[in-house]
Design an enzyme around this catalytic site. Structure first.
Site, PDB file in Angstrom:
ATOM      1  N   GLU A  68      18.510  13.390  17.616  1.00 59.94           N
ATOM      2  CA  GLU A  68      17.525  14.405  18.008  1.00 59.94           C
ATOM      3  C   GLU A  68      17.896  15.780  17.438  1.00 59.94           C
ATOM      4  O   GLU A  68      18.045  16.769  18.159  1.00 59.94           O
ATOM      5  CB  GLU A  68      17.394  14.472  19.529  1.00 59.94           C
ATOM      6  CG  GLU A  68      16.797  13.211  20.134  1.00 59.94           C
ATOM      7  CD  GLU A  68      16.541  13.322  21.620  1.00 59.94           C
ATOM      8  OE1 GLU A  68      15.689  12.575  22.131  1.00 59.94           O
ATOM      9  OE2 GLU A  68      17.194  14.151  22.288  1.00 59.94           O
TER      10      GLU A  68
ATOM     11  N   GLU B 230      13.453   6.012  21.266  1.00 62.26           N
ATOM     12  CA  GLU B 230      13.685   6.260  22.689  1.00 62.26           C
ATOM     13  C   GLU B 230      12.362   6.482  23.408  1.00 62.26           C
ATOM     14  O   GLU B 230      11.469   7.167  22.895  1.00 62.26           O
ATOM     15  CB  GLU B 230      14.521   7.534  22.910  1.00 62.26           C
ATOM     16  CG  GLU B 230      15.977   7.469  22.554  1.00 62.26           C
ATOM     17  CD  GLU B 230      16.690   8.768  22.918  1.00 62.26           C
ATOM     18  OE1 GLU B 230      16.213   9.480  23.824  1.00 62.26           O
ATOM     19  OE2 GLU B 230      17.711   9.069  22.278  1.00 62.26           O
TER      20      GLU B 230
END
Length: 682
Positions: free
Chosen positions: A162, A319
Site C-alpha cells: 500500500e 485485500e
C-alpha cells in the site's frame, strides 16, 4: 490505449493444470507459534485457499539487527505452504522499517508540512525520497530475491505494501532536494517554471533552483501550481521506489511477475494509479467498504475503475474484509451474504483473485479487531463457514479465469489531475468533492440498470464509447480538449459538468469565459460562477434540485438546446442543462450538482440520442447490477442483487455457473445473492 502487462497474471492451477481463480489472504505466521501453522495449512485447504501474501510486515523479524538475518522461519513456512498446494505472493517486507533502523537513522522519518516528524510506533514511517532508507530497503529486497527466486511456492513478488497509504506527502529536506531535481526535469529552465507557476503573482519569482521548496506551512495559500506539481511529484516519488525494488526483482527473479497493491477507493487520492499501471506485471488492488447510502455503489465504482486501470484485463483483489474493519468510527459487521456478494462483485469487474486482510485475526496489535478469514471465534463460526462456501463458489467459477471485462457503451472519465487540482484551496467553493460527483453519475446509471465503464481520462480510446461522461473534468490540457472535441464531431455524445475545462495542465485559467477549453464544442459561455452556500438549493424546471454550484450560462450557439432551466435562485429563468448537437454527436453541460437522485431523472434524456438502453427488465433496475466478462467463446453474465429483497429475472438463457433458485424459465435472486450465467459469445 496502452495496457499493463497483465498477461503475467499469477494464475492458480487446479490439479489438472487448468487455470482457476486465486483465493486467499495476507498471512502473518510470525504472529503465531509454530503449533498454529499446521492448523493454518489444514484450514486453508478446507477453505479452498490457493494463494497467500507473505512477509508483508516482517522486516524486523527477517533482520533483527543491522548485522543479523533470520530466514529460517520463512523457509519453513514457504515449504509448508508449498506442500499444502498454496502459492505465495512474497512481499519485499519494506513497508515498515524496524526499530534499529529508525534509531540509527532518524533522518529516514517523514516530515509534515508543519515541520513535525512522524515517529515510529505505527507503520510506513519512511521518506519515499530518503537515500538511506532506499539503501537498506534494496539490500533487503536483494537478499529475499536471491534466496527465494527459485522456490516452488513463489507465484508473485509483492513490492512494499500500500505504497503511500500513510507517507505519500513528505516535506523533509530529502523531499525538497528530490523535488527540485524533478522540477528541473519537468521544466528545464527557471523561466519555464516561473511561467508555469505564475510567479509574477505575490512576488514569487525564483532566480535559483535552490530556492524551490515543497509547499510547506505558509502564511497564506501556497502557490496552486506548486501544490499541484508537488502532488504529481509525490506520486512519482512513490512510483520511483516501486521501480527501484522491481528492477532488483526482475534482475534476480525474471520469471516471476511483480506487482504492488493499489488502493483504489475514495480516501486514497495521492497516487496516480493510471500512471503506475504500466510499471507492474498485473494490477492489484485493496478495497474496503465505507458504510453509507452509496456503499455498494462505491465498491462497484472502485472495482470498475480498477478494471479500467488494468485495461479491462484480469486483476488481483489483494485485500478486502470478510466482515468488520477496525479503523472507522463505528465498525459494523457485514450482513449475511455480503461477504460473498462483495467478493463476487469484484470478480464481475475483472478480479481473477479474491483475497482478504487477513487469514487469522490477530490477538494483539492495532488491527486485532479487524475481521479475518479465521476469526477470534475460530473455525467453528458462521464467518469461517461463509469463507469455506465462498471458496466453493470461486472453484465453480474457474472457467472465467483469464476472461476480460466486456466494455460497456457508456464511460465515466476519471482524472487524477482534476481530483488534485479541483479540490485545492482558494477556489469558488471548498465543498467540491470530485470523487463523489463521479460516483453520483455511476450510482444513477446503476439505478437505471445501465452498465458503464470507469476509465482513466488519459488512457482511454474514447471512440469505443457511445457516451462519455466527464464530471468535474477541471484540468483539460489542449490535447485533451482537441480529443474531446473530435470525439463529439465523430458522433460521440459527451456529457460534462460544472467546474470542468477551467484550467490547463499548469492550473492556468483558460481565458475568454468558462468552460474555456470546451466552450466552443458546448456552445455556451459562462462569465461568473455561482457556488451555493451550505444548505442552499435551487429548483430546476424538470423537477430536480441542485446544490453546491450554479453557473450563469449564456447560449452562444444557434444549435444549442436547453434541456433544463433554473426555476429558482439567482439564475432563475437561465439555462441549467444544455446540449449542443453536432452532426451525429452532441455535447451536454450540467451546471449544478444534482446528486444521484436528480441525475436518475436527467440521464434518460442524455442517453437517448445514443440509443443506450438497459439490458435489465424494468422491475430489476436499481435492484440488480449486471456485469459481463468474456473470452473468445463465452460471455459470463454476472447478476448481483444489490438489495435486501428477492428479485425474479425471467427469460435468461445460459449455463448457470453459480446457481440461485430457478423459477420457470428464469432465475430468482435472494437478497444479496449473485448469479453467474455462461452464454455463447456469438
Amino acid at each position: 490505449m496502452t495496457a499493463p502487462l497483465t498477461s503475467r497474471f499469477p494464475y492458480a492451477k487446479g490439479s489438472d493444470g487448468t487455470r482457476r481463480l486465486g483465493y486467499g489472504a495476507d498471512y502473518n505466521p510470525e504472529q503465531w507459534s509454530r503449533e498454529v501453522w499446521a492448523d493454518d495449512i489444514r484450514l486453508m485447504r478446507e477453505a479452498g485457499v490457493n494463494v497467500v501474501s507473505l512477509a508483508i510486515f516482517s522486516w524486523a523479524r527477517l533482520q533483527p539487527t543491522a548485522d543479523t538475518w533470520d530466514f529460517g522461519w520463512l523457509d519453513e513456512i514457504m515449504d509448508l505452504l508449498h506442500a499444502g498446494g498454496i502459492g505465495v505472493d512474497l512481499a519485499t517486507a519494506t513497508a515498515s522499517p524496524p526499530p534499529w533502523l529508525t534509531t540509527a537513522h532518524p533522518e529516514i522519518l517523514p516530515v509534515t508540512a508543519r515541520g513535525e516528524t512522524l515517529w515510529p510506533g505505527a507503520r510506513q514511517h519512511w521518506r519515499p525520497t530518503s537515500p538511506v532508507f532506499r539503501e537498506h530497503a534494496l539490500n533487503l529486497v536483494r537478499r529475499l530475491a536471491s534466496r527465494y527466486a527459485d522456490h516452488p511456492a513463489l507465484v508473485a513478488w509483492h513490492v512494499n505494501n500500500e505504497l503511500g497509504c500513510h507517507n505519500v506527502y513528505d516535506y523533509s529536506d530529502d523531499a525538497a532536494c528530490t523535488f527540485r531535481a524533478w522540477l528541473r526535469r519537468r521544466y528545464t529552465t527557471l523561466d519555464a517554471l516561473n511561467n508555469a507557476w505564475g510567479t509574477a503573482f505575490w512576488s514569487q519569482r525564483y532566480s535559483d533552483w535552490e530556492q524551490l521548496l515543497p509547499p510547506r506551512l505558509a502564511a497564506s495559500h501556497p502557490n496552486p501550481t506548486q501544490q499541484l506539481d508537488f502532488k504529481r511529484f509525490s506520486s512519482d516519488a512513490l512510483k520511483d521506489h516501486l521501480l527501484a525494488e522491481r528492477e532488483i526483482l526482475r534482475e534476480l527473479s525474471p520469471d516471476t511477475p511483480v506487482t504492488t497493491n493499489f488502493m483504489v477507493m475514495p480516501g486514497t487520492k495521492g497516487m496516480d494509479y493510471a500512471d503506475w499501471a504500466d510499471e507492474v506485471d498485473f494490477v492489484a488492488n485493496d478495497h474496503y467498504v465505507t458504510p453509507g447510502p452509496q456503499d455498494r455503489d462505491e465498491l462497484s465504482f472502485s472495482a470498475n475503475l480498477s478494471s479500467g486501470i488494468a485495461g479491462h484485463r484480469p486483476w488481483f483483489l489483494m485485500e478486502h474484509s470478510t466482515s468488520a474493519v477496525n479503523w472507522q468510527p463505528v465498525n459494523p459487521p457485514k450482513a449475511p451474504g455480503e461477504l460473498a456478494r462483495d467478493s463476487l462483485l469484484h470478480v464481475a469487474h475483472g478480479a481473477d483473485a479474491v483475497c482478504f486482510f487477513q487469514w487469522r485475526q490477530s490477538a494483539a496489535g492495532a488491527e486485532k479487531y479487524h475481521s479475518a478469514m479465521v476469526p477470534h471465534a475460530g473455525a467453528d463460526s458462521e464467518l469461517f463457514r461463509s469463507v469455506v462456501e465462498l471458496g466453493r463458489t470461486l472453484d465453480a467459477l474457474a472457467p472465467i479465469a483469464g476472461s476480460e471485462r466486456e466494455p460497456a457503451r457508456v464511460a465515466i472519465l476519471f482524472d487524477w489531475d482534476s481530483w488534485w487540482a479541483g479540490e485545492q484551496d482558494s477556489h469558488p467553493t471548498s465543498r467540491l468533492d470530485y470523487h463523489r460527483e463521479a460516483l453520483d453519475w455511476y450510482s444513477a446509471l446503476l439505478r437505471l440498470g445501465h452498465r458503464a465503464d470507469v476509465v482513466p481520462a488519459h488512457r482511454t480510446d474514447l471512440s469505443a464509447y457511445d457516451v462519455v461522461i466527464a464530471p468535474v473534468l477541471h484540468v483539460v490540457p489542449q490535447p485533451l480538449a482537441k480529443e474531446l472535441t473530435r470525439y463529439v464531431e465523430c458522433g460521440g455524445h459527451l456529457v460534462t459538468t460544472y467546474f470542468s475545462a477551467i484550467v490547463d495542465e499548469n492550473d492556468h485559467v483558460w481565458l475568454g469565459g468558462y468552460p474555456g477549453a470546451l466552450r466552443d464544442v458546448l456552445g455556451i459561455r459562462i462569465e461568473e460562477f455561482g457556488p451555493l452556500l451550505d444548505g442552499d438549493t435551487v429548483d430546476l424546471d424538470n423537477g430536480t434540485s441542485g446544490s453546491l454550484w450554479t453557473d450563469r450560462i449564456s447560449v452562444t450557439g444557434t444549435d444549442v438546446e436547453v434541456l433544463a432551466g433554473y426555476r429558482t435562485g439567482t439564475y432563475a429563468s437561465r439555462p441549467a442543462v444544455t446540449r449542443r448537437g453536432t452532426g451525429r454527436g452532441s455535447a451536454t453541460y450540467v451546471s449544478t450538482r444534482l446528486g444521484a437522485d436528480g441525475l436518475t431523472v436527467l440521464l434518460p434524456e442524455l442517453l437517448a440520442p445514443a440509443g443506450v438502453t438497459s439490458e435489465l427488465p424494468e422491475h430489476a433496475r436499481g435492484l440488480v447490477e449486471h456485469v459481463v466478462r468474456r473470452d473468445a467463446e463465452h460471455r459470463y453474465l454476472f447478476l448481483v442483487n444489490r438489495s435486501d429483497e428477492q428479485v425474479a429475472l425471467p427469460g435468461l438463457t445460459g449455463d448457470v455457473l453459480v446457481a440461485p433458485r430457478t423459477e420457470g424459465d428464469g432465475l430468482v435472486l435472494a437478497p444479496r445473492q449473485v448469479a453467474v450465467l455462461r452464454q455463447s459469445a456469438s
